[in-house]
Write a protein that holds these residues in place. Structure first.
Motif, PDB file in Angstrom:
ATOM      1  N   LEU A 207      49.166  49.608  31.638  1.00 36.28           N
ATOM      2  CA  LEU A 207      49.056  49.007  30.311  1.00 36.28           C
ATOM      3  C   LEU A 207      47.650  49.002  29.728  1.00 36.28           C
ATOM      4  CD1 LEU A 207      51.395  45.930  30.957  1.00 36.28           C
ATOM      5  CD2 LEU A 207      51.996  48.118  29.895  1.00 36.28           C
ATOM      6  N   HIS A 208      46.647  49.212  30.543  1.00 32.02           N
ATOM      7  CA  HIS A 208      45.247  49.220  30.101  1.00 32.02           C
ATOM      8  C   HIS A 208      44.868  47.909  29.395  1.00 32.02           C
ATOM      9  CE1 HIS A 208      43.936  53.595  30.646  1.00 32.02           C
ATOM     10  NE2 HIS A 208      45.100  53.462  31.263  1.00 32.02           N
ATOM     11  N   LEU A 209      45.322  46.803  29.963  1.00 29.00           N
ATOM     12  CA  LEU A 209      44.969  45.488  29.431  1.00 29.00           C
ATOM     13  C   LEU A 209      43.524  45.146  29.777  1.00 29.00           C
ATOM     14  CD1 LEU A 209      48.136  43.486  30.592  1.00 29.00           C
ATOM     15  CD2 LEU A 209      47.752  44.561  28.353  1.00 29.00           C
ATOM     16  N   ALA A 210      42.989  44.157  29.070  1.00 28.63           N
ATOM     17  CA  ALA A 210      41.664  43.649  29.421  1.00 28.63           C
ATOM     18  C   ALA A 210      41.695  43.123  30.856  1.00 28.63           C
ATOM     19  CB  ALA A 210      41.257  42.535  28.459  1.00 28.63           C
ATOM     20  N   TRP A 211      40.610  43.314  31.577  1.00 30.04           N
ATOM     21  CA  TRP A 211      40.489  42.828  32.950  1.00 30.04           C
ATOM     22  C   TRP A 211      40.683  41.309  32.970  1.00 30.04           C
ATOM     23  CZ3 TRP A 211      40.902  45.026  37.405  1.00 30.04           C
ATOM     24  CH2 TRP A 211      40.315  44.497  38.564  1.00 30.04           C
ATOM     25  N   GLY A 212      41.605  40.860  33.801  1.00 27.28           N
ATOM     26  CA  GLY A 212      41.894  39.425  33.876  1.00 27.28           C
ATOM     27  C   GLY A 212      43.060  38.994  33.020  1.00 27.28           C
ATOM     28  N   SER A 213      43.700  39.960  32.308  1.00 26.89           N
ATOM     29  CA  SER A 213      44.806  39.613  31.408  1.00 26.89           C
ATOM     30  C   SER A 213      46.176  39.911  31.997  1.00 26.89           C
ATOM     31  CB  SER A 213      44.669  40.390  30.087  1.00 26.89           C
ATOM     32  OG  SER A 213      43.486  40.040  29.426  1.00 26.89           O
ATOM     33  N   GLY A 214      46.225  40.431  33.219  1.00 32.54           N
ATOM     34  CA  GLY A 214      47.499  40.807  33.816  1.00 32.54           C
ATOM     35  C   GLY A 214      47.677  40.232  35.204  1.00 32.54           C
ATOM     36  N   GLN A 215      48.339  41.006  36.067  1.00 33.77           N
ATOM     37  CA  GLN A 215      48.729  40.504  37.386  1.00 33.77           C
ATOM     38  C   GLN A 215      47.875  41.052  38.539  1.00 33.77           C
ATOM     39  OE1 GLN A 215      51.279  38.269  37.751  1.00 33.77           O
ATOM     40  NE2 GLN A 215      51.360  38.225  35.518  1.00 33.77           N
ATOM     41  N   ILE A 216      46.948  41.949  38.264  1.00 33.83           N
ATOM     42  CA  ILE A 216      46.135  42.520  39.339  1.00 33.83           C
ATOM     43  C   ILE A 216      45.250  41.447  39.970  1.00 33.83           C
ATOM     44  CG2 ILE A 216      44.190  44.088  39.793  1.00 33.83           C
ATOM     45  CD1 ILE A 216      45.465  46.091  37.915  1.00 33.83           C
ATOM     46  N   ASP A 217      45.192  41.457  41.287  1.00 34.51           N
ATOM     47  CA  ASP A 217      44.354  40.519  42.024  1.00 34.51           C
ATOM     48  C   ASP A 217      42.900  40.995  41.945  1.00 34.51           C
ATOM     49  OD1 ASP A 217      42.935  39.036  43.947  1.00 34.51           O
ATOM     50  OD2 ASP A 217      44.703  38.841  45.247  1.00 34.51           O
ATOM     51  N   ARG A 218      42.128  40.368  41.083  1.00 36.51           N
ATOM     52  CA  ARG A 218      40.754  40.803  40.848  1.00 36.51           C
ATOM     53  C   ARG A 218      39.886  40.657  42.093  1.00 36.51           C
ATOM     54  NH1 ARG A 218      41.641  37.034  37.150  1.00 36.51           N
ATOM     55  NH2 ARG A 218      39.823  35.778  37.762  1.00 36.51           N
ATOM     56  N   PHE A 219      40.114  39.611  42.842  1.00 43.56           N
ATOM     57  CA  PHE A 219      39.232  39.323  43.967  1.00 43.56           C
ATOM     58  C   PHE A 219      39.474  40.276  45.135  1.00 43.56           C
ATOM     59  CE2 PHE A 219      39.246  35.612  41.316  1.00 43.56           C
ATOM     60  CZ  PHE A 219      37.880  35.351  41.215  1.00 43.56           C
ATOM     61  N   LYS A 220      40.678  40.819  45.214  1.00 47.64           N
ATOM     62  CA  LYS A 220      40.910  41.902  46.181  1.00 47.64           C
ATOM     63  C   LYS A 220      40.075  43.117  45.807  1.00 47.64           C
ATOM     64  CE  LYS A 220      45.533  41.249  48.176  1.00 47.64           C
ATOM     65  NZ  LYS A 220      46.895  41.843  48.255  1.00 47.64           N
ATOM     66  N   PHE A 221      40.025  43.391  44.504  1.00 45.65           N
ATOM     67  CA  PHE A 221      39.206  44.515  44.065  1.00 45.65           C
ATOM     68  C   PHE A 221      37.741  44.291  44.413  1.00 45.65           C
ATOM     69  CE2 PHE A 221      36.238  46.141  40.867  1.00 45.65           C
ATOM     70  CZ  PHE A 221      36.351  47.500  41.132  1.00 45.65           C
ATOM     71  N   TYR A 222      37.227  43.113  44.098  1.00 44.71           N
ATOM     72  CA  TYR A 222      35.813  42.843  44.383  1.00 44.71           C
ATOM     73  C   TYR A 222      35.508  42.996  45.873  1.00 44.71           C
ATOM     74  CZ  TYR A 222      36.188  40.581  39.767  1.00 44.71           C
ATOM     75  OH  TYR A 222      36.430  40.303  38.447  1.00 44.71           O
ATOM     76  N   ASP A 223      36.393  42.483  46.698  1.00 43.36           N
ATOM     77  CA  ASP A 223      36.196  42.585  48.154  1.00 43.36           C
ATOM     78  C   ASP A 223      36.190  44.041  48.602  1.00 43.36           C
ATOM     79  OD1 ASP A 223      36.056  39.843  48.382  1.00 43.36           O
ATOM     80  OD2 ASP A 223      38.130  39.596  49.050  1.00 43.36           O
ATOM     81  N   CYS A 224      37.160  44.809  48.098  1.00 44.00           N
ATOM     82  CA  CYS A 224      37.246  46.218  48.492  1.00 44.00           C
ATOM     83  C   CYS A 224      36.066  47.022  47.955  1.00 44.00           C
ATOM     84  CB  CYS A 224      38.558  46.822  48.003  1.00 44.00           C
ATOM     85  SG  CYS A 224      40.004  46.257  48.923  1.00 44.00           S
ATOM     86  N   TYR A 225      35.633  46.683  46.775  1.00 47.77           N
ATOM     87  CA  TYR A 225      34.472  47.375  46.210  1.00 47.77           C
ATOM     88  C   TYR A 225      33.264  47.195  47.134  1.00 47.77           C
ATOM     89  CZ  TYR A 225      30.730  48.805  43.093  1.00 47.77           C
ATOM     90  OH  TYR A 225      29.631  49.443  42.569  1.00 47.77           O
ATOM     91  N   GLU A 226      32.996  45.966  47.506  1.00 49.92           N
ATOM     92  CA  GLU A 226      31.831  45.694  48.358  1.00 49.92           C
ATOM     93  C   GLU A 226      31.980  46.331  49.736  1.00 49.92           C
ATOM     94  OE1 GLU A 226      28.969  44.447  47.574  1.00 49.92           O
ATOM     95  OE2 GLU A 226      29.652  44.189  45.513  1.00 49.92           O
ATOM     96  N   LYS A 227      33.182  46.382  50.233  1.00 49.85           N
ATOM     97  CA  LYS A 227      33.409  46.872  51.592  1.00 49.85           C
ATOM     98  C   LYS A 227      33.437  48.391  51.685  1.00 49.85           C
ATOM     99  CE  LYS A 227      36.426  46.138  55.594  1.00 49.85           C
ATOM    100  NZ  LYS A 227      37.619  45.390  56.104  1.00 49.85           N
ATOM    101  N   TYR A 228      34.016  49.054  50.679  1.00 41.09           N
ATOM    102  CA  TYR A 228      34.308  50.480  50.833  1.00 41.09           C
ATOM    103  C   TYR A 228      33.517  51.425  49.926  1.00 41.09           C
ATOM    104  CZ  TYR A 228      38.284  48.805  53.542  1.00 41.09           C
ATOM    105  OH  TYR A 228      39.074  48.178  54.482  1.00 41.09           O
ATOM    106  N   PHE A 229      33.084  50.970  48.749  1.00 45.63           N
ATOM    107  CA  PHE A 229      32.406  51.925  47.851  1.00 45.63           C
ATOM    108  C   PHE A 229      31.438  51.201  46.908  1.00 45.63           C
ATOM    109  CE2 PHE A 229      36.976  51.429  46.789  1.00 45.63           C
ATOM    110  CZ  PHE A 229      36.895  50.626  45.663  1.00 45.63           C
ATOM    111  N   ASN A 230      30.559  50.415  47.474  1.00 49.84           N
ATOM    112  CA  ASN A 230      29.707  49.555  46.656  1.00 49.84           C
ATOM    113  C   ASN A 230      28.582  50.276  45.910  1.00 49.84           C
ATOM    114  OD1 ASN A 230      27.841  50.023  48.681  1.00 49.84           O
ATOM    115  ND2 ASN A 230      28.047  47.995  49.597  1.00 49.84           N
TER     116      ASN A 230
END
Length: 257
Positions: A207-230
Motif C-alpha cells: 500500500l505504500h502507506l506512511a511509516w507507522g500507519s499500518g500493521q508492520i512491526d517497526r521495532f522488528k525492522f529497527y532491530d534487524c537493521y542494526e543486526k544485519y545491515f546497519n
C-alpha cells in the motif's frame, strides 16, 4: 544509520528540498521508470535540467524501469526490450549523477519448479554479471518484488558477490507480505543488503502507506537493521508531502533517526 532518502517531487521541489535540508536526506528519483519517459529524450532532458537548477543532495539514487522488464524471458523480443529498458535507465542515471540504480528481480514465485528456479538463477547471473561489468562506475541493486522467500535472490547474490558495484535492495514492505517473516529475509540477505525500502501496509497488500500507519512491526525492522545491515541506506518509499513528514516524525519518535 548511513543515509536516509525520500522520493523527490519535481512539481513540488521547494518543499522536497526543504524537507531534505531539515532532516539531511538524500533523494531516490522515481521520475524515469515509465516507458513513455524513457522513450522521450526531451522529457528526460526537461526533468534532469529541472532538478539540476537546484542544489541537490549529495547522495542520490534512482529507481530503474520495472514494468514488464524480464531480461530472462524465453521470448527473445521481450528479452530485447527488457535490456533496452535497463540500459536506458542506466543512461539516465549517469546523466543525473546518481550513486545507484534499483531494479526489481521480477521473479515469478508461482513458477516454482526446480527447473524454472535453476534456469532463472543461471540466466540472471549471466545477465546481471554482464551489466555490472559494463557499468562499474555505478552501483546496481536488485530488489525483491514478487519473491515469496529470500532463497532464490540469495542464490543469485552469492553468484554476483564479487562485483563491488552489486548489492541487494531489501524492500521491507514486500518482505512483510511474503510467505517468510521479514527478519528471516534480513538474516538470509543481510551481507548483501546495501539499500532498503520502507513504507507501511496491512500485511496483505503493498500500500505504500506512511511509516507507522499500518500493521508492520517497526521495532522488528529497527532491530534487524542494526543486526544485519546497519550501513545500508534507507529510502522512505512513500509519496506525498504529508506521508513523508509523517514517516520522518515516526522514525524520529522511535529514535531510529
Amino acid at each position: 544509520m548511513e543515509k536516509l532518502l525520500i522520493i523527490p517531487d519535481i512539481n513540488d521541489l521547494e518543499n522536497t528540498l526543504s524537507l531534505s535540508e531539515e532532516y539531511n536526506l538524500g533523494f531516490e528519483y522515481n521520475d524515469f521508470f515509465v516507458p513513455g519517459v524513457l522513450d522521450d529524450d526531451k522529457a528526460i532532458e526537461n526533468i534532469v535540467s529541472g532538478y539540476k537548477t537546484e542544489k541537490l543532495p549529495d547522495y542520490t539514487t534512482m529507481h530503474g524501469a520495472f514494468f514488464d522488464v524480464i531480461p530472462f524471458s524465453v521470448d527473445e523480443k521481450i528479452k530485447e526490450i527488457s535490456m533496452l529498458r535497463i540500459n536506458q535507465s542506466l543512461s539516465v542515471a549517469k546523466k543525473i549523477g546518481v550513486k545507484a540504480v534499483v531494479f526489481h528481480t521480477n521473479y515469478n514465485s508461482f513458477l516454482n519448479s526446480a527447473s524454472y528456479i535453476d534456469s532463472w538463477v543461471k540466466q540472471n547471473t549471466e545477465i546481471w554479471q554482464g551489466i555490472l561489468s559494463e557499468n562499474k562506475d555505478i552501483n546496481i541493486y536488485l530488489e525483491n518484488m514478487f519473491d515469496d522467500s529470500p532463497c532464490v535472490l540469495k542464490e543469485l547474490a552469492d553468484n554476483l558477490k564479487n562485483n563491488e558495484n552489486f548489492g541487494i535492495c531489501l524492500d521491507w514492505a514486500h518482505a512483510s507480505i511474503s510467505d517468510v517473516e521479514p527478519c528471516e529475509w534480513a538474516k538470509a540477505l543481510g551481507e548483501y543488503v546495501k539499500h532498503v525500502h520502507i513504507n507501511d501496509n496491512d500485511l496483505k497488500s503493498d500500500l505504500h502507506l506512511a511509516w507507522g500507519s499500518g500493521q508492520i512491526d517497526r521495532f522488528k525492522f529497527y532491530d534487524c537493521y542494526e543486526k544485519y545491515f546497519n550501513e545500508a541506506t534507507v529510502l522512505i518509499e512513500t509519496s506525498g508531502s504529508e506521508n513523508k513528514k509523517k514517516s520522518l516524525e515516526q522514525l524520529k519518535n522511535d529514535k531510529f533517526i
